[in-house]
Scaffold this active site. Sequence first.
Site, PDB file in Angstrom:
ATOM      1  N   ASP A  23      -1.938 -42.521  -5.792  1.00 21.55           N
ATOM      2  CA  ASP A  23      -2.104 -42.706  -4.357  1.00 21.55           C
ATOM      3  C   ASP A  23      -2.137 -44.215  -4.087  1.00 21.55           C
ATOM      4  OD1 ASP A  23      -2.828 -42.008  -1.618  1.00 21.55           O
ATOM      5  OD2 ASP A  23      -4.840 -42.668  -2.141  1.00 21.55           O
ATOM      6  N   ALA A  25      -3.958 -46.248  -0.699  1.00 17.43           N
ATOM      7  CA  ALA A  25      -5.229 -46.736  -0.144  1.00 17.43           C
ATOM      8  C   ALA A  25      -6.403 -46.060  -0.837  1.00 17.43           C
ATOM      9  CB  ALA A  25      -5.294 -46.491   1.359  1.00 17.43           C
ATOM     10  N   ALA A  56     -13.524 -39.410  10.896  1.00 18.89           N
ATOM     11  CA  ALA A  56     -12.190 -39.931  10.602  1.00 18.89           C
ATOM     12  C   ALA A  56     -11.848 -39.792   9.132  1.00 18.89           C
ATOM     13  CB  ALA A  56     -12.093 -41.392  11.032  1.00 18.89           C
ATOM     14  N   MET A  60      -8.812 -37.278   5.279  1.00 14.96           N
ATOM     15  CA  MET A  60      -8.073 -38.347   4.606  1.00 14.96           C
ATOM     16  C   MET A  60      -7.303 -37.807   3.407  1.00 14.96           C
ATOM     17  SD  MET A  60      -7.585 -41.462   5.415  1.00 14.96           S
ATOM     18  CE  MET A  60      -9.057 -41.966   6.300  1.00 14.96           C
ATOM     19  N   LYS A  64      -0.464 -38.707   8.274  1.00 15.71           N
ATOM     20  CA  LYS A  64      -1.231 -39.198   9.422  1.00 15.71           C
ATOM     21  C   LYS A  64      -1.103 -38.284  10.645  1.00 15.71           C
ATOM     22  CE  LYS A  64      -2.563 -42.342   6.747  1.00 15.71           C
ATOM     23  NZ  LYS A  64      -3.713 -41.953   5.906  1.00 15.71           N
ATOM     24  N   HIS A  67      -3.314 -35.452   9.931  1.00 14.00           N
ATOM     25  CA  HIS A  67      -4.683 -35.953  10.027  1.00 14.00           C
ATOM     26  C   HIS A  67      -5.161 -35.910  11.479  1.00 14.00           C
ATOM     27  CE1 HIS A  67      -7.693 -38.978   8.179  1.00 14.00           C
ATOM     28  NE2 HIS A  67      -8.151 -38.653   9.360  1.00 14.00           N
ATOM     29  N   ARG A 172       0.530 -33.523   1.566  1.00 12.32           N
ATOM     30  CA  ARG A 172      -0.634 -32.938   0.896  1.00 12.32           C
ATOM     31  C   ARG A 172      -1.345 -31.934   1.809  1.00 12.32           C
ATOM     32  NH1 ARG A 172      -2.390 -39.063  -0.079  1.00 12.32           N
ATOM     33  NH2 ARG A 172      -1.001 -39.557  -1.809  1.00 12.32           N
ATOM     34  N   ASP A 198      -7.941 -40.694  -4.680  1.00 14.53           N
ATOM     35  CA  ASP A 198      -9.334 -40.791  -4.237  1.00 14.53           C
ATOM     36  C   ASP A 198      -9.702 -39.742  -3.204  1.00 14.53           C
ATOM     37  OD1 ASP A 198      -9.431 -42.659  -1.315  1.00 14.53           O
ATOM     38  OD2 ASP A 198      -7.563 -42.386  -2.418  1.00 14.53           O
TER      39      ASP A 198
END
Length: 281
Positions: A23, A25, A56, A60, A64, A67, A172, A198
Amino acid sequence: MTLAHSPSAASTTSRRIEAVIFDWAGTLVDFGSLAPTQIFVDAFASFGITVTLAQARGPMGLSKREHIRQLLAVPEIAAQWRDKSGADANDHDIDAIYERFMPMQIAKVGDYSQPIAGAAEVLDSLREQRIKVGSCSGYPRRVMDVLLPLAARDRIVPDHVVAGDELAAGGRPGPYMALANVIALGIGDVRCCVKVDDTTPGIEEGRRAGMWTVGLSLSGNETGQTVEALAALDDAARAQCRETAATRLYDSGAHYVIDSVAHLPRALADIARRLSEGQLP
């Protein structure tokens, strides 16, 4: 390192790690995965909607746009949207927030492009071992086009990159971005690949793709702290952060959980040993 599941045995002992797929970030760059989180808060605020940092962070790892869809489904946020607009959010509203989000994210991603300690050295080591380096992100390609050259200055240069909006199949927690790396890198066996992430959707992605998975507990979204804030915690508080994040990552299917990418070589060595003994993820 605690294993979440016991893998099955293989009939051959000739397998080795062929690729590691990272990944971005919270994994390779942007300790704490701060860039996308604050921008979601700011984008929703521009519509008069209050979203907390904790809210928020919830979805994650997803693309986006997805999201945003997930945030609008949070009851407290959905209620605010109805109060403001007089109706439930629809696809047009998701598009409007996404288009507001995108330029804000592009403008800010460079501020969070610093590599996580040890990332460049780990990539160098993988190449020395002739292990291919893939990557995928929930960031759209327009954001990755800004991030990639900045990361390259700090020697963060994977062999392949898949952005969150590039595949018609979606992102994902489906396996598609991880498998797109497998195809692009010419990997012969997904079971000889390792997904490092992460976020819980990122771990699910790796498991659904049939890979070994390594979760990151302290450097990314599950803890969500800067390097300085994490260092300022006492040992007990830091251990609690680690335990909470590790539980979520193991529950999503991680084979291993480590603090950050700097600790990856030890996990990879254990995976290599297990592959050599005929074990599979």
